[in-house]
Design a protein around this motif. Structure first.
Motif, PDB file in Angstrom:
ATOM      1  N   ALA A 133      22.469  51.131 -18.999  1.00 45.81           N
ATOM      2  CA  ALA A 133      21.696  50.178 -19.810  1.00 45.81           C
ATOM      3  C   ALA A 133      22.303  48.774 -19.723  1.00 45.81           C
ATOM      4  O   ALA A 133      21.580  47.775 -19.607  1.00 45.81           O
TER       5      ALA A 133
ATOM      6  N   THR B  73       8.895  51.460 -17.530  1.00 49.97           N
ATOM      7  CA  THR B  73       7.800  52.355 -17.146  1.00 49.97           C
ATOM      8  C   THR B  73       7.797  52.555 -15.632  1.00 49.97           C
ATOM      9  O   THR B  73       7.913  51.583 -14.880  1.00 49.97           O
TER      10      THR B  73
ATOM     11  N   ASN C 209       5.601  57.181 -17.211  1.00 46.73           N
ATOM     12  CA  ASN C 209       6.708  57.631 -18.075  1.00 46.73           C
ATOM     13  C   ASN C 209       7.909  56.701 -17.939  1.00 46.73           C
ATOM     14  O   ASN C 209       8.013  55.948 -16.980  1.00 46.73           O
ATOM     15  N   SER C 210       8.850  56.848 -18.862  1.00 47.72           N
ATOM     16  CA  SER C 210      10.161  56.230 -18.688  1.00 47.72           C
ATOM     17  C   SER C 210      11.018  57.234 -17.915  1.00 47.72           C
ATOM     18  O   SER C 210      10.845  58.443 -18.070  1.00 47.72           O
TER      19      SER C 210
ATOM     20  N   ARG D 262      13.657  58.293 -18.622  1.00 48.30           N
ATOM     21  CA  ARG D 262      14.431  59.117 -19.570  1.00 48.30           C
ATOM     22  C   ARG D 262      13.925  60.557 -19.631  1.00 48.30           C
ATOM     23  O   ARG D 262      14.611  61.419 -20.158  1.00 48.30           O
TER      24      ARG D 262
ATOM     25  N   GLU E 160      13.055  47.409 -23.180  1.00 52.71           N
ATOM     26  CA  GLU E 160      13.020  47.893 -24.562  1.00 52.71           C
ATOM     27  C   GLU E 160      12.265  49.220 -24.601  1.00 52.71           C
ATOM     28  O   GLU E 160      11.240  49.372 -23.929  1.00 52.71           O
ATOM     29  N   LYS E 161      12.758  50.159 -25.438  1.00 51.33           N
ATOM     30  CA  LYS E 161      12.092  51.458 -25.553  1.00 51.33           C
ATOM     31  C   LYS E 161      10.644  51.272 -25.990  1.00 51.33           C
ATOM     32  O   LYS E 161      10.390  50.388 -26.795  1.00 51.33           O
ATOM     33  N   PRO E 162       9.640  52.013 -25.500  1.00 54.38           N
ATOM     34  CA  PRO E 162       9.793  53.169 -24.611  1.00 54.38           C
ATOM     35  C   PRO E 162       9.970  52.824 -23.140  1.00 54.38           C
ATOM     36  O   PRO E 162       9.987  53.732 -22.311  1.00 54.38           O
TER      37      PRO E 162
END
Ligand SMILES: Cc1cc2nc3c(=O)[nH]c(=O)nc-3n(C[C@H](O)[C@H](O)[C@H](O)COP(=O)(O)O)c2cc1C
Length: 157
Positions: free
Chosen positions: A72, A31, A53-54, A56, A26-28
């Motif tokens: 995803a 990791t 960070n992600s 992304r 799930e966002k964020p």
């Protein structure tokens, strides 16, 4: 030794970029928990700025949403994802990356981490016949102690 320490011992000097995340999609999330030296070079950032960070953060305007949706879906289904994405080293320096991302399950079958092998690729000249993989080739051919093991795991195949 923790799993991340084992991966570090195996993979730190590998020519193939390796990045490990936790399993929280799930966002964020997810990791980034580990990245090797080749991943630092690929994304052009020191590991201290990568961890936490992600993944992304490498995405940008030309990162194709349909490929991210497939990515995803594969992650949510606990399946391997093999594909090609446009990512960015800095705001304007884009590159195409081949990604082979796999879930790492514990003895109970629960996914604890995702581990991704990555390498920069370039579009082949002309219009090669075949699937999407035939359209790209690695920018550098690597051969180190990990290479035969990656072959056994069918990485990038
Ligand atoms: C181990 C791992 C490595 C990843 N590496 C990248 C990457 O190099 N580039 C990228 O664009 N996305 C990467 N992703 C995918 C994103 O983290 C995210 O899952 C993707 O954008 C799809 O999710 P979303 O639809 O919520 O954005 C990676 C994911 C995992 C689990």
């Amino acid at each position: 030794m923790t799993l991340l320490e084992v991966i570090h011992a195996f993979a730190h000097d590998s020519a193939v970029a390796i990045v490990v995340t936790d399993a929280k999609l799930e966002k964020p999330g997810p990791t980034i928990l580990y990245a090797n030296a080749a991943f630092e070079r690929l994304v052009g950032k020191p590991v201290a700025e990568i961890l936490g960070n992600s993944p992304r953060f490498m995405q940008g305007r030309e990162t194709r949403r349909p490929v991210l949706d497939n990515f995803a879906q594969a992650l949510a289904a606990g399946e391997r994802f093999h594909g090609y994405l446009t990512n960015y080293r800095a705001a304007s320096h884009k590159y195409v990356v081949e990604i082979d991302c796999r879930p790492l399950r514990n003895a109970d079958g629960q996914i604890e981490y995702f581990l991704s092998f990555q390498r920069e690729v370039a579009r082949r000249r002309g219009r090669p016949w075949g699937g999407v993989a035939s359209r790209f080739e690695p920018v550098a051919v690597s051969s180190d102690s990990l290479t035969p093991n990656l072959k056994l795991l069918s990485v990038f195949e």
